[in-house]
Design an enzyme around this catalytic site. Structure first.
Site, short mmCIF file in Angstrom:
data_model
loop_
_atom_site.label_atom_id
_atom_site.label_comp_id
_atom_site.label_asym_id
_atom_site.label_seq_id
_atom_site.Cartn_x
_atom_site.Cartn_y
_atom_site.Cartn_z
N GLY A 54 0.97 -1.17 0.13
CA GLY A 54 0.02 0.12 0.02
C GLY A 54 0.87 1.37 -0.07
CB CYS A 81 5.32 -3.89 0.12
SG CYS A 81 6.14 -2.56 -0.10
CE1 TYR A 82 1.16 1.17 5.78
CE2 TYR A 82 -0.66 -0.55 5.76
CZ TYR A 82 0.08 0.32 6.32
OH TYR A 82 -0.75 1.27 7.30
CG HIS A 168 5.65 -5.75 -4.63
ND1 HIS A 168 4.41 -5.74 -4.06
CD2 HIS A 168 6.38 -4.96 -4.24
CE1 HIS A 168 4.26 -4.54 -3.47
NE2 HIS A 168 5.44 -3.85 -3.64
CD GLU A 170 2.77 -8.67 -4.94
OE1 GLU A 170 3.79 -9.47 -4.43
OE2 GLU A 170 2.37 -7.63 -4.72
CB SER A 222 -21.20 -7.28 -25.35
OG SER A 222 -20.20 -7.82 -24.74
N GLY A 223 -20.66 -10.11 -27.16
CA GLY A 223 -19.86 -10.97 -28.02
C GLY A 223 -18.49 -10.59 -27.38
N GLY A 224 -18.29 -9.99 -26.13
CA GLY A 224 -17.06 -10.08 -25.50
C GLY A 224 -16.91 -11.29 -24.74
CB VAL A 225 -14.14 -13.07 -23.02
CG1 VAL A 225 -13.73 -14.11 -22.12
CG2 VAL A 225 -13.08 -12.57 -24.29
CG ASP A 226 -15.85 -10.47 -19.16
OD1 ASP A 226 -15.03 -11.53 -19.20
OD2 ASP A 226 -15.83 -9.40 -18.50
CB SER A 227 -21.78 -10.90 -22.35
OG SER A 227 -21.12 -10.71 -23.48
CB SER A 228 -19.20 -15.23 -25.03
OG SER A 228 -19.08 -14.11 -25.70
CE LYS A 366 -11.70 -10.08 -19.90
NZ LYS A 366 -12.92 -9.49 -20.08
#
Ligand code: XMP
Length: 508
Positions: A54, A81-82, A168, A170, A222-228, A366
């Site tokens: 942070g 870190c923080y 870090h 990650e 929409s044809g995007g990955v998420d809605s598909s 994602k």
């Protein structure tokens, strides 16, 4: 129930990366606010807690803190870190500004006996980004690693299973960082590795069935990955009762409108309604040049078309959305769902009387959505689809949008995409823009006066920043010859090499 790791967020930019790494290691993870009540944490029964980085200094009076008693729960903790500073500070150590700040990849010497570094060479590189450091360790702790400028690059208290790292683990710039996180999970927390995307799928299917009962569900596709992927999951859970509305505003790329409908292998289980509204949208954009105005008009009309279709379908109580975990985290973890802007072009109005939202991807990042898509048999063209602005080609045509310009851009863009497809290591996003600059050209014996196409191809992981992609000159040259040769109306092609910042990825 899967074993769980809770990532407590103290405002670090890598919190999602931490949670993703944990999942990649086969352990379920959630991101909660840093000051989450310790009772709530205890009730969730996590096998470990990770404190993120942070921007604050832990000794500042208003610096974020964790709940009282976190370190006496008996649950293993890893502070990053923080999170490391907070651990040391809360347990009686001392944190102070560094004499020499450390930024970037830094060589470290680590203690091989520390469980975090099991199986790793003692000499490692880690990404450092800090202005404070631990100047006195709390009782019970020893240093487990150092750099030239930082004596406590890693600390441990084996008895209480509390660990901390200044770097870090990650990020990719810490080459063995994932191995360190895996060590924390498996050697310290006793992880069983019981999480994978298959479990998520099975659970999501059951939850959809339980939530929806015998009702029907409406989904904006929409044809995007998420809605598909959302559509695919719904098709599996409640076949025949999913109504997908795909509003084709006429600003899709070449062939895309047809692909989105036709490519769905679950077509028989979904009721796909394609609304061809291109003429309507184009009419509304007549004479409009301002990009924000274009977005607003498209957004508002999109909602109108969607609403009209929803009404026609009658009383559907459930609205499904492809909300994913970063949306949930950004809007405040654990807060109740709100209807997010649909299709990224505009929000659905409150007046749409849906009883409930169905958001089966709410827990996924994602890359996990893509993974689930592959499991469900999502066609490659959809699974690998690049981000595409909701208003589509309308914001890739600078100035007024006309049918002629749309045709030109569609062809030029299709050629560029075809050429890029031949690259083994493709850029993360690539497309053509039709600029509003016309220039003189010569073709055969004729003088021409045509449009300028700009090509854009970028490398990025988060789409928040980017660098232009180094496409081989031979390929660029070939693309340009094809565009000027095959697309009437284009006399000139330029390649945009501006990074973001200062430019954005899209031109409008
Ligand atoms: P910019 O142009 O802001 O774009 O650098 C960052 C990323 O977002 C995409 N983009 C959009 N995506 N709806 C979307 O879903 C939009 O309205 C929109 N505008 C930009 C852009 O393609 C890039 O990947």
């Amino acid at each position: 129930m899967n074993q769980l790791v809770i990532v407590l967020d103290f405002g670090g930019q890598y919190k999602e990366l931490i949670a993703r790494r944990v999942r990649e290691c086969g352990v379920s993870s959630v991101i909660w606010p840093g000051d989450t009540d310790v009772d709530q944490i205890r009730r969730a029964n996590p096998i470990g807690v990770i404190l993120t980085g942070g921007p604050d200094s832990v000794y500042a009076p208003d610096a974020p803190r964790c709940g009282d008693g976190l370190f006496t729960l008996g649950i293993p903790v890893l502070g990053i870190c923080y999170g490391l500073h907070l651990t040391a500070y809360a347990l009686g150590g001392e944190v102070a500004p560094c004499a020499t700040r450390e930024y970037g990849r830094t060589d470290m010497t680590l203690d091989a006996s520390c469980p975090l570094f099991e199986g790793l060479d003692v000499r490692q590189t880690g990404l450092m980004s800090h202005t404070d450091q631990i100047t006195r360790l709390p009782d019970g702790f020893v240093s487990a690693g150092s750099t030239g400028n930082c004596r406590n690059a890693a600390i441990m208290d084996r008895v209480r299973a509390i660990y901390g790292v200044q770097f870090h683990p990650e990020v990719e710039n810490t080459p063995n960082g994932t191995a360190m996180i895996r060590n924390f999970l498996y050697s310290v927390c006793g992880a069983a590795g019981d999480y994978d995307i298959g479990d998520y799928e099975a659970r999501a299917v059951n939850e959809i069935r339980a939530q929806v009962g015998d009702e029907r569900v409406l989904l904006g596709l929409s044809g995007g990955v998420d809605s598909s992927v959302c559509a695919a999951l719904l098709a599996k859970a409640i076949p025949g009762r999913v109504y997908c509305i795909f509003v084709d505003h006429g600003f899709m790329r070449k062939g895309e409108g047809d692909e989105i409908g036709a490519a769905f292998p679950w077509r028989r289980k979904l009721r796909l309604i394609r609304v061809n509204a291109g003429v309507r949208f184009l009419e509304l954009l007549k004479g409009v040049e301002d990009p924000e105005m274009k977005r607003k008009i498209i957004g508002a009309e999109f909602v109108r078309v969607f609403e009209g279709e929803a009404k026609r379908l009658g009383d559907i109580k459930f609205l499904a959305q492809g909300t994913i975990y970063p949306d949930v985290v950004e809007s405040g973890a654990n807060k109740s769902a709100t209807i997010k802007s649909h299709h990224n072009v505009g929000g659905l109005p409150d007046s749409m009387a849906f009883k409930e939202l169905v958001e089966p991807l709410r827990g996924l990042f994602k890359d996990e959505v893509r993974m689930l898509g592959r499991r469900l048999g999502l066609p490659k063209a959809l699974a690998e689809r690049q981000p595409f602005p909701g208003p589509g080609l309308a914001v890739r045509i600078i100035g007024e949008v006309t049918a002629e310009k749309l045709d030109i851009l569609r062809e030029a863009d299709a050629i560029f995409r075809e050429e890029i497809k031949q690259m083994r290591d493709r850029p993360d996003q690539y497309f053509a823009v039709l600029t509003d600059t016309r220039s003189v050209g010569v073709m055969g014996d004729f003088r021409t006066y045509g449009y300028t196409i700009a090509l854009r191809a970028v490398r990025t992981t988060d789409f928040m920043t980017c660098e232009y992609a180094h496409i081989p000159h031979r390929m660029l040259k070939h693309t340009v010859s094809r565009i000027v040769g095959e697309v009437p109306g284009v006399t000139r092609v330029v390649y945009d090499i501006t990074g973001k910042p200062p430019a954005t990825i899209e031109w409008e």
